[in-house]
Write a protein that holds these residues in place. Structure first.
Motif, PDB file in Angstrom:
ATOM      1  N   LYS A  13      35.683  41.968  47.642  1.00 46.39           N
ATOM      2  CA  LYS A  13      35.970  41.051  46.692  1.00 46.39           C
ATOM      3  C   LYS A  13      37.247  41.728  45.838  1.00 46.39           C
ATOM      4  O   LYS A  13      37.513  42.941  46.218  1.00 46.39           O
ATOM      5  CB  LYS A  13      34.946  40.659  45.734  1.00 46.39           C
ATOM      6  CG  LYS A  13      34.613  41.728  45.017  1.00 46.39           C
ATOM      7  CD  LYS A  13      32.916  41.418  44.268  1.00 46.39           C
ATOM      8  CE  LYS A  13      32.284  42.422  43.891  1.00 46.39           C
ATOM      9  NZ  LYS A  13      31.293  42.086  43.078  1.00 46.39           N
ATOM     10  N   SER A  14      38.071  40.959  45.075  1.00 45.00           N
ATOM     11  CA  SER A  14      39.038  41.514  44.257  1.00 45.00           C
ATOM     12  C   SER A  14      38.639  42.432  43.351  1.00 45.00           C
ATOM     13  O   SER A  14      37.549  42.435  42.790  1.00 45.00           O
ATOM     14  CB  SER A  14      39.603  40.117  43.396  1.00 45.00           C
ATOM     15  OG  SER A  14      40.400  40.621  42.442  1.00 45.00           O
ATOM     16  N   TYR A  15      39.582  43.308  42.732  1.00 46.63           N
ATOM     17  CA  TYR A  15      39.152  44.350  42.142  1.00 46.63           C
ATOM     18  C   TYR A  15      38.658  43.900  40.724  1.00 46.63           C
ATOM     19  O   TYR A  15      37.816  44.396  39.865  1.00 46.63           O
ATOM     20  CB  TYR A  15      40.346  45.549  41.950  1.00 46.63           C
ATOM     21  CG  TYR A  15      41.447  44.744  40.824  1.00 46.63           C
ATOM     22  CD1 TYR A  15      41.529  45.127  39.537  1.00 46.63           C
ATOM     23  CD2 TYR A  15      42.495  44.274  41.433  1.00 46.63           C
ATOM     24  CE1 TYR A  15      42.446  44.504  38.898  1.00 46.63           C
ATOM     25  CE2 TYR A  15      43.513  43.455  40.738  1.00 46.63           C
ATOM     26  CZ  TYR A  15      43.468  43.736  39.350  1.00 46.63           C
ATOM     27  OH  TYR A  15      44.476  43.253  38.560  1.00 46.63           O
ATOM     28  N   ARG A  16      39.308  42.551  40.308  1.00 48.10           N
ATOM     29  CA  ARG A  16      39.052  41.972  39.112  1.00 48.10           C
ATOM     30  C   ARG A  16      37.467  41.521  39.084  1.00 48.10           C
ATOM     31  O   ARG A  16      37.139  41.581  37.746  1.00 48.10           O
ATOM     32  CB  ARG A  16      39.864  40.611  38.762  1.00 48.10           C
ATOM     33  CG  ARG A  16      41.151  41.087  38.594  1.00 48.10           C
ATOM     34  CD  ARG A  16      42.115  39.758  38.581  1.00 48.10           C
ATOM     35  NE  ARG A  16      41.942  38.707  39.454  1.00 48.10           N
ATOM     36  CZ  ARG A  16      42.712  38.642  40.686  1.00 48.10           C
ATOM     37  NH1 ARG A  16      43.766  39.370  40.799  1.00 48.10           N
ATOM     38  NH2 ARG A  16      42.329  37.675  41.496  1.00 48.10           N
ATOM     39  N   ASP A  17      36.889  41.398  40.069  1.00 53.53           N
ATOM     40  CA  ASP A  17      35.387  41.136  40.194  1.00 53.53           C
ATOM     41  C   ASP A  17      34.354  42.301  40.235  1.00 53.53           C
ATOM     42  O   ASP A  17      33.373  41.945  40.218  1.00 53.53           O
ATOM     43  CB  ASP A  17      35.037  40.156  41.273  1.00 53.53           C
ATOM     44  CG  ASP A  17      36.062  38.964  41.237  1.00 53.53           C
ATOM     45  OD1 ASP A  17      36.266  38.302  40.021  1.00 53.53           O
ATOM     46  OD2 ASP A  17      36.439  38.281  42.225  1.00 53.53           O
ATOM     47  N   CYS A  77      42.833  50.071  44.115  1.00 45.86           N
ATOM     48  CA  CYS A  77      42.375  48.912  45.006  1.00 45.86           C
ATOM     49  C   CYS A  77      43.526  48.353  45.848  1.00 45.86           C
ATOM     50  O   CYS A  77      43.383  47.658  46.865  1.00 45.86           O
ATOM     51  CB  CYS A  77      41.591  47.921  44.267  1.00 45.86           C
ATOM     52  SG  CYS A  77      39.948  48.771  43.881  1.00 45.86           S
ATOM     53  N   GLY A  78      44.593  48.532  45.118  1.00 42.22           N
ATOM     54  CA  GLY A  78      45.735  47.976  46.074  1.00 42.22           C
ATOM     55  C   GLY A  78      46.481  48.892  47.028  1.00 42.22           C
ATOM     56  O   GLY A  78      47.431  48.466  47.398  1.00 42.22           O
TER      57      GLY A  78
END
Length: 118
Positions: free
Chosen positions: A2-6, A54-55
């Motif tokens: 999942k996205s780092y934002r989550d 994460c990127g």
């Protein structure tokens, strides 16, 4: 993935930023470019380095940025103790910051271990 934002670690790190900003609002004005600036920049670097890691292309690169984030947690912890020693921070606010640092540290260590296994 999942996205780092989550990620829980990122959410908790953002909460830490809010706590640090709120806790440093009442520091002496002469500290705005001193310990206040240092603590705020340090707090901001925690979720920022998680996001940057994460990127990245490889697990090795990601882990590098997660270690930087962990170093910033230790730095912020020290600055918080110094703030208490200098009577800029109450025991209650210090404990709130330290509890959030501990929560972030546990999640971040788990995230680092996850990437080490990839």
């Amino acid at each position: 993935m999942k996205s780092y934002r989550d990620l829980d670690v990122c959410e908790e790190a953002r909460k830490l930023v809010s706590i640090v900003y709120a806790s440093t609002q009442e520091y002496p004005k002469e500290e705005i470019y001193g310990i206040v600036s240092q603590m705020r920049r340090c707090a901001i670097s925690i979720p920022s380095n998680i996001a940057e890691g994460c990127g990245r292309q490889s697990s090795k690169e990601t882990i590098h940025f997660l270690y930087i984030s962990r170093g910033s947690l230790y730095e912020l912890e020290t600055q918080s103790f110094l703030s208490k020693d200098l009577n800029f921070l109450s025991e209650e606010k210090l404990n709130k910051i330290l509890e959030q640092i501990e929560a972030c540290m546990k999640l971040l260590n788990g995230f680092i271990n996850y990437y080490k296994k990839l």
